[in-house]
Design a protein around this motif. Structure first.
Motif, mmCIF file in Angstrom:
data_model
loop_
_atom_site.group_PDB
_atom_site.id
_atom_site.type_symbol
_atom_site.label_atom_id
_atom_site.label_comp_id
_atom_site.label_asym_id
_atom_site.label_seq_id
_atom_site.Cartn_x
_atom_site.Cartn_y
_atom_site.Cartn_z
ATOM 1 N N ALA A 236 -1.975 16.618 -5.176
ATOM 2 C CA ALA A 236 -2.557 16.379 -3.850
ATOM 3 C C ALA A 236 -3.089 14.954 -3.735
ATOM 4 N N VAL A 237 -3.792 14.492 -4.752
ATOM 5 C CA VAL A 237 -4.346 13.128 -4.725
ATOM 6 C C VAL A 237 -3.220 12.097 -4.734
ATOM 7 N N VAL A 238 -2.201 12.334 -5.538
ATOM 8 C CA VAL A 238 -1.073 11.397 -5.591
ATOM 9 C C VAL A 238 -0.371 11.307 -4.234
ATOM 10 N N VAL A 239 -0.156 12.459 -3.592
ATOM 11 C CA VAL A 239 0.542 12.474 -2.304
ATOM 12 C C VAL A 239 -0.273 11.765 -1.230
ATOM 13 N N VAL A 240 -1.569 12.059 -1.154
ATOM 14 C CA VAL A 240 -2.385 11.404 -0.127
ATOM 15 C C VAL A 240 -2.482 9.904 -0.399
ATOM 16 N N GLY A 241 -2.525 9.514 -1.681
ATOM 17 C CA GLY A 241 -2.551 8.088 -2.004
ATOM 18 C C GLY A 241 -1.268 7.383 -1.618
ATOM 19 N N LEU A 242 -0.113 8.012 -1.904
ATOM 20 C CA LEU A 242 1.169 7.424 -1.517
ATOM 21 C C LEU A 242 1.293 7.317 0.003
ATOM 22 N N TYR A 243 0.868 8.367 0.707
ATOM 23 C CA TYR A 243 0.983 8.386 2.169
ATOM 24 C C TYR A 243 0.132 7.279 2.797
ATOM 25 N N LEU A 244 -1.131 7.195 2.388
ATOM 26 C CA LEU A 244 -2.016 6.183 2.972
ATOM 27 C C LEU A 244 -1.659 4.782 2.490
ATOM 28 N N GLY A 245 -1.170 4.670 1.264
ATOM 29 C CA GLY A 245 -0.743 3.358 0.772
ATOM 30 C C GLY A 245 0.439 2.828 1.555
ATOM 31 N N GLN A 246 1.360 3.729 1.928
ATOM 32 C CA GLN A 246 2.512 3.318 2.724
ATOM 33 C C GLN A 246 2.087 2.859 4.121
ATOM 34 N N ARG A 247 1.044 3.484 4.666
ATOM 35 C CA ARG A 247 0.581 3.147 6.014
ATOM 36 C C ARG A 247 -0.364 1.949 6.032
ATOM 37 N N SER A 248 -0.864 1.543 4.865
ATOM 38 C CA SER A 248 -1.886 0.496 4.840
ATOM 39 C C SER A 248 -1.370 -0.832 5.386
ATOM 40 N N ALA A 249 -0.042 -1.046 5.324
ATOM 41 C CA ALA A 249 0.514 -2.305 5.824
ATOM 42 C C ALA A 249 0.280 -2.472 7.318
ATOM 43 N N ARG A 250 0.063 -1.391 8.032
ATOM 44 C CA ARG A 250 -0.146 -1.456 9.480
ATOM 45 C C ARG A 250 -1.623 -1.370 9.860
ATOM 46 N N GLU A 251 -2.511 -1.360 8.874
ATOM 47 C CA GLU A 251 -3.938 -1.354 9.175
ATOM 48 C C GLU A 251 -4.427 -2.777 9.426
ATOM 49 N N GLY A 252 -5.690 -2.890 9.834
ATOM 50 C CA GLY A 252 -6.258 -4.208 10.063
ATOM 51 C C GLY A 252 -6.424 -4.985 8.770
ATOM 52 N N TYR A 253 -6.356 -6.309 8.865
ATOM 53 C CA TYR A 253 -6.437 -7.143 7.666
ATOM 54 C C TYR A 253 -7.760 -6.971 6.938
ATOM 55 N N ALA A 254 -8.866 -6.806 7.709
ATOM 56 C CA ALA A 254 -10.182 -6.681 7.085
ATOM 57 C C ALA A 254 -10.257 -5.429 6.217
ATOM 58 N N THR A 255 -9.682 -4.326 6.683
ATOM 59 C CA THR A 255 -9.666 -3.092 5.899
ATOM 60 C C THR A 255 -8.863 -3.278 4.623
ATOM 61 N N ARG A 256 -7.707 -3.928 4.719
ATOM 62 C CA ARG A 256 -6.886 -4.150 3.528
ATOM 63 C C ARG A 256 -7.618 -5.017 2.523
ATOM 64 N N LEU A 257 -8.250 -6.102 2.977
ATOM 65 C CA LEU A 257 -8.980 -6.980 2.060
ATOM 66 C C LEU A 257 -10.102 -6.229 1.365
ATOM 67 N N GLN A 258 -10.864 -5.455 2.133
ATOM 68 C CA GLN A 258 -11.974 -4.715 1.538
ATOM 69 C C GLN A 258 -11.470 -3.645 0.579
ATOM 70 N N ASP A 259 -10.454 -2.892 0.980
ATOM 71 C CA ASP A 259 -9.928 -1.835 0.116
ATOM 72 C C ASP A 259 -9.437 -2.399 -1.211
ATOM 73 N N THR A 260 -8.720 -3.508 -1.151
ATOM 74 C CA THR A 260 -8.191 -4.107 -2.377
ATOM 75 C C THR A 260 -9.318 -4.500 -3.324
ATOM 76 N N ALA A 261 -10.329 -5.182 -2.805
ATOM 77 C CA ALA A 261 -11.439 -5.622 -3.653
ATOM 78 C C ALA A 261 -12.216 -4.438 -4.211
ATOM 79 N N VAL A 262 -12.507 -3.448 -3.361
ATOM 80 C CA VAL A 262 -13.307 -2.301 -3.799
ATOM 81 C C VAL A 262 -12.570 -1.497 -4.862
ATOM 82 N N TRP A 263 -11.286 -1.203 -4.639
ATOM 83 C CA TRP A 263 -10.573 -0.355 -5.586
ATOM 84 C C TRP A 263 -10.266 -1.063 -6.888
ATOM 85 N N ARG A 264 -10.073 -2.358 -6.866
ATOM 86 C CA ARG A 264 -9.898 -3.073 -8.137
ATOM 87 C C ARG A 264 -11.165 -3.016 -8.974
#
Length: 534
Positions: A236-264
């Motif tokens: 379940a976690v893998v599927v939701v991660g793949l789904y949202l990761g695929q959609r992240s390219a269409r999110e706002g730049y600020a969300t992508r920048l924050q998500d990348t820094a936080v998850w690293r």
């Protein structure tokens, strides 16, 4: 939080920081440090709580890895990933179980199969990290990453079945297949539903800090819901991660920048904590073996460790080349792997904390209130496999990659594709800019801004083509690189002025933070090396 856990977190981050600073493999250094300091008298050593690992540490690591994975690449390599992540763990569990049953007389077959399922899933965190640093081909890192995403679900489901048989629960072969299918299908459904709902919520929020905060909660909630529904929380976690990761390219730049820094940052903290915790478990593991025959324990440990390593090697070559011999479609669709690359993947089977957590989660008693057979021996053998594979395979993997000459030759292909895409993007942007310029009245000051944007579009197109030519050591600094360097220096000068203005009391800190964010984003556009950082 327990004070010992806090100490482990702080120490693990310090060790990881030093390892990364001096280019050492931090997982191996952390395990060795844990083994070394666990004997210091009076040092508080936290016990490994299986629930903490399975419900707190595993979900975010899986979610982050899934977001960084490529759904397109995984789908393209699904056959090979399936052989690694589904078939191989099941084969390993059975073979290791029978070897343990043969080498340890007091171990019943059902309990031996529990051990086999416990040590079946490799932890590819360190392998993929080493591979990226040494430039492994992308298909190899895709296979290792896909294996690490899905093999835990296979092994943990097999673990549940073997554990049920060992404690006295009635489990038939057909019942096991049905349970496995229900867990897998249920996990996929939970992950897809969670992904669709969360994507809608994040789109409705349009609030980057809140979207990132919601993202931190996603893996824990998804895992918990799936497990409560008796589905696979891992899938379940893998599927939701793949789904949202695929959609992240269409999110706002600020969300992508924050998500990348936080998850690293989360990844670094959890992985460092986990590997140090593995080394610290040695005293507790040895305490459970008092009164046992040292010779038998050592012999069974060597036998099980060797089996874990050899089974993967023996599996890899037939699983790689036999389908190619039998299917022309596979030969036409997939490039032929070299024996060296196959052996590197076979040698990348280091086990991790999931195996230890599963071993410690074995109940103390069976259904008829009898002590679980050879529970302490199973924990010890699991520890031997985890530490042994990390030290034997982890320390030799970089040398093996270099000796076998397994490296990526994809850089020029990637640059050609990037340059072509950048050229198309530049033409589309230029066409749109011309349309906007036609709407501007003559002699309007905005025409100067149009010229600046035209130069910026040309520089973006030139950058990709410049990297295809000879290197800077031959031709010197390219115009685009020089422009980026000078632009960065000018931004640094401006930043220093604004900081001095704040220190002199002429502007407020809130004003400074707003300006620094704009300057930081502008500098990020000029920082070509940022793409290569961890």
């Amino acid at each position: 939080m327990d004070s010992a856990l806090l100490v482990v977190i702080v120490v693990s981050l310090a060790i990881a920081a030093l390892s990364r600073r001096y280019q050492f493999a931090s997982p191996l250094v952390l395990v060795l440090c844990g083994l070394g300091v666990c004997w210091i008298p009076g040092l508080p050593t936290p016990e490994l709580d299986p629930d903490v690992v399975l419900f707190v540490i595993l979900p975010p690591l899986l979610y982050s890895a899934a977001q960084d994975s490529s759904y397109v690449a995984l789908r393209k390599n699904m056959r090979a990933v399936g052989l690694l992540a589904v078939a191989l763990p099941l084969v390993s569990a059975v073979v290791v179980g029978f070897v343990a049953y043969w080498s340890l007389p007091q171990l019943p077959l059902a309990a031996a199969l529990v051990l086999g399922a416990v040590v079946a899933p490799p932890d590819a965190v360190s392998a993929t990290a080493i591979g990226r640093r040494l430039g492994l081909p992308r298909r190899m890192t895709t296979l290792l990453g896909g294996e690490s995403l899905l093999n835990d679900a296979t092994a943990l489901t097999a673990y549940r079945l073997a554990l049920g048989a060992a404690v006295g629960a009635t489990t038939t072969a057909w019942g096991g297949i049905v349970l496995f299918a229900e867990a897998a299908i249920g996990g996929v459904l939970v992950g897809l539903v969670a992904g669709v709902v969360i994507a809608k919520v994040r789109q409705w929020l349009t609030d980057p800090p809140m979207e990132t905060a919601l993202g931190i909660v996603i893996p824990f909630a998804t895992y918990f819901v799936a497990e409560e529904l008796h589905a696979s929380g891992v899938i379940a976690v893998v599927v939701v991660g793949l789904y949202l990761g695929q959609r992240s390219a269409r999110e706002g730049y600020a969300t992508r920048l924050q998500d990348t820094a936080v998850w690293r940052s989360i990844d670094v903290m959890l992985e460092s904590f986990v590997f140090l915790l593995i080394g610290l478990q040695l005293p507790e593991v040895l305490d459970g073996l008092k009164g046992r025959s040292v010779g038998v324990i050592i012999w069974s440990g060597v036998a099980v460790l060797a089996t874990v390593i050899i089974v993967r090697i023996l599996w890899m070559f037939p699983a790689t080349y036999l389908p190619r011999l039998l299917s022309r479609r596979i030969r036409d669709r997939e490039p032929a792997p070299t024996p060296g690359s196959v052996f590197v993947i076979a040698w990348s089977g280091m086990r991790g904390v999931v195996s230890l957590a599963a071993a410690f989660a074995i109940p103390l008693t069976t259904d008829d209130n009898m002590p679980f057979p050879a529970r302490d021996e199973i924990i010890f053998l699991t520890f031997v496999v985890v530490v042994g594979t990390l030290l034997i395979q982890g320390t030799t993997l970089p040398l093996l990659i270099r000796v076998l000459g397994v490296h990526s030759d994809e850089r020029r292909t990637d640059l050609l594709a990037l340059a072509a895409a950048q050229d198309r993007a530049g033409r589309a942007a230029g066409k749109r800019l011309e349309e906007m310029a036609e709407e501007i009245p003559d002699n309007d000051a905005m025409h100067e801004q149009v010229q600046i944007l035209q130069r910026w579009i040309r520089s973006r197109k030139n950058l990709a083509w410049e990297e295809l030519g000879r290197g800077e050591e031959e031709l010197g600094e390219s115009p685009t690189v020089a422009f980026g360097r000078m632009r960065t220096e000018l931004l640094q000068v401006q930043r220093e002025v604004f900081i001095n203005e704040r220190d002199a009391g002429r502007i407020d800190d809130e004003v400074l933070r707003g300006v620094l964010r704009q300057l930081d984003l502008a500098e990020g556009l000029s920082d070509r090396s940022g793409r290569k950082r961890d």
